[in-house]
Design an enzyme around this catalytic site. Sequence first.
Site, mmCIF file in Angstrom:
data_model
loop_
_atom_site.group_PDB
_atom_site.id
_atom_site.type_symbol
_atom_site.label_atom_id
_atom_site.label_comp_id
_atom_site.label_asym_id
_atom_site.label_seq_id
_atom_site.Cartn_x
_atom_site.Cartn_y
_atom_site.Cartn_z
ATOM 1 N N GLU A 182 0.780 -1.150 -0.025
ATOM 2 C CA GLU A 182 -0.157 0.020 0.046
ATOM 3 C C GLU A 182 0.847 1.175 0.040
ATOM 4 O O GLU A 182 0.504 2.368 -0.748
ATOM 5 C CB GLU A 182 -1.037 -0.021 1.237
ATOM 6 C CG GLU A 182 -1.568 1.215 1.416
ATOM 7 C CD GLU A 182 -2.814 1.562 0.231
ATOM 8 O OE1 GLU A 182 -3.312 2.590 0.342
ATOM 9 O OE2 GLU A 182 -2.837 0.520 -0.527
ATOM 10 N N HIS A 195 -11.759 5.322 -7.964
ATOM 11 C CA HIS A 195 -10.363 5.343 -7.825
ATOM 12 C C HIS A 195 -9.901 4.723 -9.220
ATOM 13 O O HIS A 195 -8.657 5.355 -9.730
ATOM 14 C CB HIS A 195 -9.785 4.624 -6.714
ATOM 15 C CG HIS A 195 -8.455 5.203 -6.085
ATOM 16 N ND1 HIS A 195 -8.284 6.375 -6.419
ATOM 17 C CD2 HIS A 195 -7.588 4.472 -5.821
ATOM 18 C CE1 HIS A 195 -6.914 6.414 -6.051
ATOM 19 N NE2 HIS A 195 -6.273 5.362 -5.765
ATOM 20 N N HIS A 204 -4.511 -8.271 -16.812
ATOM 21 C CA HIS A 204 -5.978 -7.989 -17.259
ATOM 22 C C HIS A 204 -6.256 -6.613 -17.156
ATOM 23 O O HIS A 204 -6.783 -5.568 -18.071
ATOM 24 C CB HIS A 204 -6.837 -8.797 -16.634
ATOM 25 C CG HIS A 204 -8.293 -8.822 -17.316
ATOM 26 N ND1 HIS A 204 -8.558 -9.488 -18.434
ATOM 27 C CD2 HIS A 204 -9.270 -8.711 -16.999
ATOM 28 C CE1 HIS A 204 -9.518 -9.295 -18.955
ATOM 29 N NE2 HIS A 204 -10.189 -9.044 -18.051
#
Length: 345
Positions: A72, A134, A305
Site C-alpha cells: 500500500e 479510484h 488484465h
Amino acid sequence: MTLKRLLQLSLVMTFCVILLGAYTRLADAGLGCPDWPGCYGQMIVPSNEASLARANVLFPELTVQVDKAWLEMVHRYFAGSLGLLVFAISALALVQQKAGRLLPITITLVVIFQALLGMWTVTMKLMPIVVMGHLLGGFTLFCLLALLYWRVAENPLKITQFKVGVGLRMMAMLAFFTVIAQIALGGWTSSNYAALMCTELPICQGDWLHYLDIETAFKLIQAPKETYEFGTLDYSARMTIHVVHRIGAMVTFVVFLMLIFQLLRQRQSQFRVQALRLACLLLVQIGLGISNVLFGLPLSVAVAHNLVAALLLLNTLYVNHLIWQANRCLKSVTPSSYGKEAFYE
C-alpha cells in the site's frame, strides 16, 4: 527537462501506478495501512520494535501485516510522486501555452480528486463505489496525459484530401465508450469480490438465470458496513455482476471487431496499423479473461488484465484522436487541393 519528456515520464509513471494499484487491490492489501496518508500513524511502514509499539497503541484492534502495508505504501509513494509531476506539467503547459488552458487544468483537477478517492478508499474501508471510482480516475488521468502528450509532441497533420466517413467516426466513438463501460464493470466486479463467482464458460455454471439480481448487484450506494473488504453482497448479486461483466466482454468484442474491420478498409496506413494493434490487444485481453476463469484468478494474470485494459482504452482514444485531427485539418484545406492524397508526416 522539456514538457515532452516530462509527459513521457508521467505516462510511464501512470502506467506503473495503475499496475501497483491493481496489484495492491487484487492482493487484498487495500487496507494494508488503516489510515491515510501515513501508515499506522507514520510515514513509513512500522518495522522495528518502537514503531510497532506505537502502531499497537494507535490501532490496538489491528495487527500490522508488514508485507501488505508495504504494498500500500509503495503505491502511495508512486502516486504522490506522480501527482507532484503532474502539477509541474500542468504549470509548464499553461506557461508555454502549447495545448490551451482547459486540458492542463482538467488534469490538475483529476489528480486532486484522485487523491481524495485514494483517501476515501481507506477511510470508507474499500466501499465499492469509491474503489471503482479510484480505478476509473487512474485510467482517466492516463488518457488525459496521453492527449496532452499528443498535442505537444505530434507533427502537424499535413492533409490535402483526407475525409473520414461518418461510419468510422461513429464506430470509433462507440468503441471508446464501450471499453469505458466494460472497464467500469470490471472495476465493479473486482471491488465487490465477484471475480470468482462463475467458474465455467461462456456465462456461468448451473441455473444462473434463476439467481440474477440486477437491482441489488448494481446498487451503487450500499448499506454502511464496518468494512467492505472481501465483499458484502450475497451470492446472487455477485454472480449477477460477474455475468454482466462477461456479457459486456462479448459486446465489447463484437464492437471492436467492427471497428477493426472499418479501420482495415481505410486507405491511410495509420488506420490499418491501429487496427492491427487493437486486434492484438483484444486477443490478449480475451486470453487473459479466459485464463482468470480457468486458473482461478492468478494474481499476475489479473494484474495483466487491468494493464491491457488500460492499453486498449488508450489505443481506442488514439484512433479517435487521429479522426478528430483529420476532420479538423480537412476544414483548412482549399477545394483546389482535393485531388491529392493526404498523409501523416
